[in-house]
Design a protein around this motif. Structure first.
Motif, PDB file in Angstrom:
ATOM      1  N   TYR A  64     -22.009  12.921  48.776  1.00  0.00           N
ATOM      2  CA  TYR A  64     -22.762  14.178  48.808  1.00  0.00           C
ATOM      3  C   TYR A  64     -21.851  15.384  48.573  1.00  0.00           C
ATOM      4  O   TYR A  64     -22.290  16.404  48.064  1.00  0.00           O
ATOM      5  CB  TYR A  64     -23.474  14.326  50.159  1.00  0.00           C
ATOM      6  N   VAL A  65     -20.600  15.268  48.996  1.00  0.00           N
ATOM      7  CA  VAL A  65     -19.672  16.394  48.906  1.00  0.00           C
ATOM      8  C   VAL A  65     -18.964  16.392  47.548  1.00  0.00           C
ATOM      9  O   VAL A  65     -18.660  17.453  46.995  1.00  0.00           O
ATOM     10  CB  VAL A  65     -18.645  16.326  50.063  1.00  0.00           C
ATOM     11  N   GLY A  66     -18.737  15.199  47.006  1.00  0.00           N
ATOM     12  CA  GLY A  66     -17.975  15.059  45.761  1.00  0.00           C
ATOM     13  C   GLY A  66     -16.511  14.807  46.063  1.00  0.00           C
ATOM     14  O   GLY A  66     -15.978  15.343  47.039  1.00  0.00           O
ATOM     15  N   THR A  67     -15.870  14.002  45.239  1.00  0.00           N
ATOM     16  CA  THR A  67     -14.474  13.617  45.505  1.00  0.00           C
ATOM     17  C   THR A  67     -13.554  14.830  45.567  1.00  0.00           C
ATOM     18  O   THR A  67     -12.770  14.988  46.509  1.00  0.00           O
ATOM     19  CB  THR A  67     -13.973  12.636  44.421  1.00  0.00           C
ATOM     20  N   GLU A  68     -13.642  15.696  44.574  1.00  0.00           N
ATOM     21  CA  GLU A  68     -12.710  16.830  44.506  1.00  0.00           C
ATOM     22  C   GLU A  68     -12.843  17.731  45.731  1.00  0.00           C
ATOM     23  O   GLU A  68     -11.838  18.106  46.358  1.00  0.00           O
ATOM     24  CB  GLU A  68     -12.965  17.618  43.215  1.00  0.00           C
ATOM     25  N   GLU A  69     -14.082  18.063  46.085  1.00  0.00           N
ATOM     26  CA  GLU A  69     -14.301  18.965  47.228  1.00  0.00           C
ATOM     27  C   GLU A  69     -13.906  18.275  48.538  1.00  0.00           C
ATOM     28  O   GLU A  69     -13.324  18.897  49.431  1.00  0.00           O
ATOM     29  CB  GLU A  69     -15.773  19.400  47.267  1.00  0.00           C
ATOM     30  N   PHE A  70     -14.217  16.988  48.637  1.00  0.00           N
ATOM     31  CA  PHE A  70     -13.889  16.252  49.856  1.00  0.00           C
ATOM     32  C   PHE A  70     -12.371  16.206  50.058  1.00  0.00           C
ATOM     33  O   PHE A  70     -11.871  16.421  51.170  1.00  0.00           O
ATOM     34  CB  PHE A  70     -14.470  14.832  49.800  1.00  0.00           C
ATOM     35  N   VAL A  71     -11.645  15.921  49.002  1.00  0.00           N
ATOM     36  CA  VAL A  71     -10.182  15.845  49.118  1.00  0.00           C
ATOM     37  C   VAL A  71      -9.605  17.231  49.417  1.00  0.00           C
ATOM     38  O   VAL A  71      -8.664  17.361  50.219  1.00  0.00           O
ATOM     39  CB  VAL A  71      -9.562  15.221  47.849  1.00  0.00           C
ATOM     40  N   ALA A  72     -10.193  18.267  48.831  1.00  0.00           N
ATOM     41  CA  ALA A  72      -9.729  19.630  49.137  1.00  0.00           C
ATOM     42  C   ALA A  72      -9.994  19.951  50.613  1.00  0.00           C
ATOM     43  O   ALA A  72      -9.157  20.580  51.283  1.00  0.00           O
ATOM     44  CB  ALA A  72     -10.444  20.639  48.241  1.00  0.00           C
ATOM     45  N   PHE A  73     -11.140  19.517  51.120  1.00  0.00           N
ATOM     46  CA  PHE A  73     -11.447  19.687  52.551  1.00  0.00           C
ATOM     47  C   PHE A  73     -10.393  18.958  53.396  1.00  0.00           C
ATOM     48  O   PHE A  73      -9.864  19.501  54.367  1.00  0.00           O
ATOM     49  CB  PHE A  73     -12.846  19.133  52.855  1.00  0.00           C
ATOM     50  N   ALA A  74     -10.107  17.697  53.025  1.00  0.00           N
ATOM     51  CA  ALA A  74      -9.141  16.895  53.792  1.00  0.00           C
ATOM     52  C   ALA A  74      -7.759  17.556  53.763  1.00  0.00           C
ATOM     53  O   ALA A  74      -7.071  17.638  54.794  1.00  0.00           O
ATOM     54  CB  ALA A  74      -9.083  15.470  53.240  1.00  0.00           C
ATOM     55  N   ALA A  75      -7.354  18.033  52.594  1.00  0.00           N
ATOM     56  CA  ALA A  75      -6.030  18.656  52.470  1.00  0.00           C
ATOM     57  C   ALA A  75      -5.945  19.921  53.323  1.00  0.00           C
ATOM     58  O   ALA A  75      -4.939  20.163  54.004  1.00  0.00           O
ATOM     59  CB  ALA A  75      -5.750  18.973  51.003  1.00  0.00           C
ATOM     60  N   ALA A  76      -7.020  20.701  53.315  1.00  0.00           N
ATOM     61  CA  ALA A  76      -7.017  21.950  54.083  1.00  0.00           C
ATOM     62  C   ALA A  76      -6.982  21.692  55.591  1.00  0.00           C
ATOM     63  O   ALA A  76      -6.563  22.541  56.358  1.00  0.00           O
ATOM     64  CB  ALA A  76      -8.261  22.779  53.722  1.00  0.00           C
TER      65      ALA A  76
END
Ligand SMILES: C[S@@+](CC[C@H](N)C(=O)[O-])C[C@H]1O[C@@H](n2cnc3c(N)ncnc32)[C@H](O)[C@@H]1O
Length: 190
Positions: free
Chosen positions: A102-114
């Motif tokens: 639902y979030v998308g890979t790119e956004e999810f990984v950016a969330f995780a990194a942040a």
């Protein structure tokens, strides 16, 4: 609710049990907590804090009704859309089962990194679709109304590679076959 949907929920609950057992944690976060599938497996004696995040207030209300009595003040339910701007409270284990779609890979990984400093272990489950698109069955669509149109297939290798690029170390990967040719893929990162 159809048999395949029930089976998927049971499989997700079993995976949540494995995630909790693999990483005993005082603080646990669940992204896309929905109605709290598997929260009953959290031991209130050994867990101080449980954060449940979801975009859907109706699901959070269901969680509240089901788990407030058992978890008491440990339970914190947060209505939010997961993206790179969100900052979570520190957790030893962050469970993300069927949310990356639902979030998308790119956004999810950016969330995780942040939020990397607030995450001990991030354990993700995505659905691999060998036969048809995600949320393709009538049972699944009717269970997650309104969200089918915004979910998409996630490639586990692409997710692992993006997580690695963001500085996370892969801890392991398991595959859980589902009926109808699909599978749930669990990947853990530190
Ligand atoms: C397939 S369900 C998750 C299943 C659940 N984790 C389990 O183990 O049974 C997806 C959940 O993600 C939530 N969701 C979808 N998009 C979201 C977003 N951008 N931010 C937060 N939650 C979201 C939905 O409301 C839904 O509860």
């Amino acid at each position: 609710m159809g048999d395949s949907r029930v089976g998927q929920l049971q499989q997700l609950r079993a995976i949540t049990s494995e995630q909790l057992a693999a990483y005993p944690s005082r603080a646990v976060g669940v992204l896309g907590v929905a109605g709290g599938n598997g929260l009953d497996l959290i031991d209130p004696q050994s867990t101080d804090t449980v954060y449940g995040y979801d975009i859907n207030p109706g699901y959070l209300d269901a969680c509240e009704a089901r788990y407030r009595d058992v978890l008491g003040d440990r339970l914190h339910l947060i209505e939010t859309s997961i993206d790179r701007s969100v900052r979570i409270e520190p957790v030893d284990l962050l469970i993300a089962n069927l949310i990356v779609e639902y979030v998308g890979t790119e956004e999810f990984v950016a969330f995780a990194a942040a939020n990397a400093r607030s995450i001990g272990v991030l354990s993700c489950v995505i659905q691999r679709n060998d036969v048809a698109g995600f949320v393709s069955s009538t049972e699944h669509s009717s269970s997650f109304d309104g969200l089918a149109s915004v979910s998409s297939d996630i490639d586990p290798e692409t997710l692992a590679s993006a997580m690695s690029d963001a500085g996370f170390v892969a801890l392991g990967r398991c595959e859980y076959p589902l009926p109808n040719g699909k599978a749930l893929v669990r990947q853990d990162f530190r």
